[in-house]
Design a protein around this motif. Structure first.
Motif, short mmCIF file in Angstrom:
data_model
loop_
_atom_site.label_atom_id
_atom_site.label_comp_id
_atom_site.label_asym_id
_atom_site.label_seq_id
_atom_site.Cartn_x
_atom_site.Cartn_y
_atom_site.Cartn_z
N GLU A 92 -5.05 -1.41 -7.34
CA GLU A 92 -6.39 -1.18 -6.82
C GLU A 92 -6.40 0.08 -5.98
OE1 GLU A 92 -7.33 -4.64 -4.51
OE2 GLU A 92 -7.45 -5.95 -6.26
N ALA A 93 -7.51 0.79 -6.01
CA ALA A 93 -7.69 1.95 -5.14
C ALA A 93 -8.19 1.45 -3.79
CB ALA A 93 -8.70 2.91 -5.75
N ASP A 94 -7.68 2.05 -2.72
CA ASP A 94 -8.09 1.70 -1.36
C ASP A 94 -8.34 3.00 -0.60
OD1 ASP A 94 -8.61 0.37 1.01
OD2 ASP A 94 -6.52 0.05 1.50
N GLY A 95 -9.47 3.62 -0.87
CA GLY A 95 -9.74 4.93 -0.29
C GLY A 95 -8.81 5.94 -0.92
N ALA A 96 -8.04 6.63 -0.09
CA ALA A 96 -7.09 7.63 -0.58
C ALA A 96 -5.77 7.01 -1.01
CB ALA A 96 -6.84 8.68 0.50
N ASP A 97 -5.56 5.74 -0.71
CA ASP A 97 -4.29 5.07 -1.01
C ASP A 97 -4.40 4.18 -2.24
OD1 ASP A 97 -3.13 6.25 1.26
OD2 ASP A 97 -3.75 4.59 2.54
N THR A 98 -3.26 3.65 -2.68
CA THR A 98 -3.20 2.74 -3.81
C THR A 98 -2.58 1.44 -3.34
OG1 THR A 98 -2.95 4.57 -5.37
CG2 THR A 98 -2.29 2.39 -6.13
N LEU A 147 -2.22 6.97 -7.97
CA LEU A 147 -1.16 6.91 -8.98
C LEU A 147 -1.64 7.61 -10.25
CD1 LEU A 147 0.14 3.22 -8.90
CD2 LEU A 147 1.25 5.24 -7.95
N GLY A 148 -0.82 8.48 -10.77
CA GLY A 148 -1.10 9.09 -12.07
C GLY A 148 -0.68 8.14 -13.16
N GLU A 149 -0.70 8.63 -14.37
CA GLU A 149 -0.36 7.80 -15.53
C GLU A 149 1.07 7.26 -15.44
OE1 GLU A 149 0.08 8.25 -20.35
OE2 GLU A 149 -1.26 9.62 -19.30
N ILE A 150 2.02 8.09 -15.04
CA ILE A 150 3.42 7.66 -14.94
C ILE A 150 3.57 6.59 -13.86
CG2 ILE A 150 5.75 8.40 -14.32
CD1 ILE A 150 5.09 11.07 -15.72
N GLY A 151 2.90 6.80 -12.71
CA GLY A 151 2.95 5.81 -11.64
C GLY A 151 2.34 4.48 -12.06
N ARG A 152 1.25 4.54 -12.79
CA ARG A 152 0.62 3.30 -13.26
C ARG A 152 1.53 2.57 -14.25
NH1 ARG A 152 -4.37 2.00 -11.94
NH2 ARG A 152 -5.54 3.48 -10.69
N GLU A 153 2.23 3.31 -15.08
CA GLU A 153 3.19 2.70 -16.01
C GLU A 153 4.35 2.07 -15.24
OE1 GLU A 153 4.47 5.24 -19.21
OE2 GLU A 153 2.42 5.88 -19.62
N ALA A 154 4.83 2.77 -14.20
CA ALA A 154 5.96 2.27 -13.41
C ALA A 154 5.63 0.98 -12.68
CB ALA A 154 6.41 3.34 -12.41
N THR A 172 0.85 -1.19 0.00
CA THR A 172 0.00 0.00 0.00
C THR A 172 0.88 1.24 0.00
OG1 THR A 172 -1.67 -1.19 1.27
CG2 THR A 172 -1.88 1.20 1.18
N ILE A 173 0.60 2.15 -0.93
CA ILE A 173 1.32 3.42 -0.99
C ILE A 173 0.31 4.56 -0.85
CG2 ILE A 173 3.31 2.58 -2.29
CD1 ILE A 173 2.07 3.63 -4.82
N ALA A 174 0.77 5.66 -0.29
CA ALA A 174 -0.10 6.80 -0.03
C ALA A 174 -0.52 7.46 -1.34
CB ALA A 174 0.60 7.82 0.86
N ASP A 175 -1.75 7.91 -1.36
CA ASP A 175 -2.31 8.67 -2.47
C ASP A 175 -2.57 7.79 -3.70
OD1 ASP A 175 -2.18 11.00 -0.89
OD2 ASP A 175 -0.10 11.32 -1.49
N PHE A 223 7.17 8.01 -3.66
CA PHE A 223 5.93 7.58 -3.03
C PHE A 223 6.17 7.21 -1.58
CE2 PHE A 223 5.04 6.49 -7.54
CZ PHE A 223 3.94 7.31 -7.71
N GLU A 224 5.14 7.34 -0.77
CA GLU A 224 5.22 6.98 0.65
C GLU A 224 4.68 5.57 0.84
OE1 GLU A 224 3.21 8.12 4.95
OE2 GLU A 224 2.89 9.45 3.23
N LEU A 225 5.50 4.68 1.38
CA LEU A 225 5.08 3.32 1.69
C LEU A 225 4.23 3.34 2.94
CD1 LEU A 225 5.32 0.23 1.15
CD2 LEU A 225 7.29 0.27 2.69
N VAL A 226 3.01 2.84 2.86
CA VAL A 226 2.09 2.81 3.99
C VAL A 226 2.14 1.44 4.66
CG1 VAL A 226 -0.34 2.97 4.67
CG2 VAL A 226 0.58 4.54 2.95
#
Length: 70
Positions: free
Chosen positions: A28-34, A14-21, A9-12, A57-60
């Motif tokens: 999956e979306a988990d509320g405000a986190d990914t 993911l934009g297009e670049i994050g999804r590609e990475a 789980t990471i905070a916030d 990114f912040e590791l949750v």
């Protein structure tokens, strides 16, 4: 090396670049986190954690899932 399923789980969101990475994961979306879900060996796990850090990114949470097929 043996592979395990992980839920990362990471905070916030993911934009297009994050999804590609992280396209090698189920995303999956988990509320405000990914949540990233994937099967990794130990080297790939550390590589993923380094990728999260290098992209700022912040590791949750990191959780190894129980493999029921063992």
């Amino acid at each position: 090396m043996r592979k395990h399923s992980y839920r990362i789980t990471i905070a916030d969101g993911l934009g297009e670049i994050g999804r590609e990475a992280f396209s090698d994961f189920r995303i999956e979306a988990d509320g405000a986190d990914t949540v990233l879900i994937g099967e990794l060996d130990q080297a790939a796990l550390y590589g993923t954690l380094n990728r999260i850090l290098s992209l700022g990114f912040e590791l949750v949470e990191l959780h190894r899932l129980t493999n029921t097929a063992e």
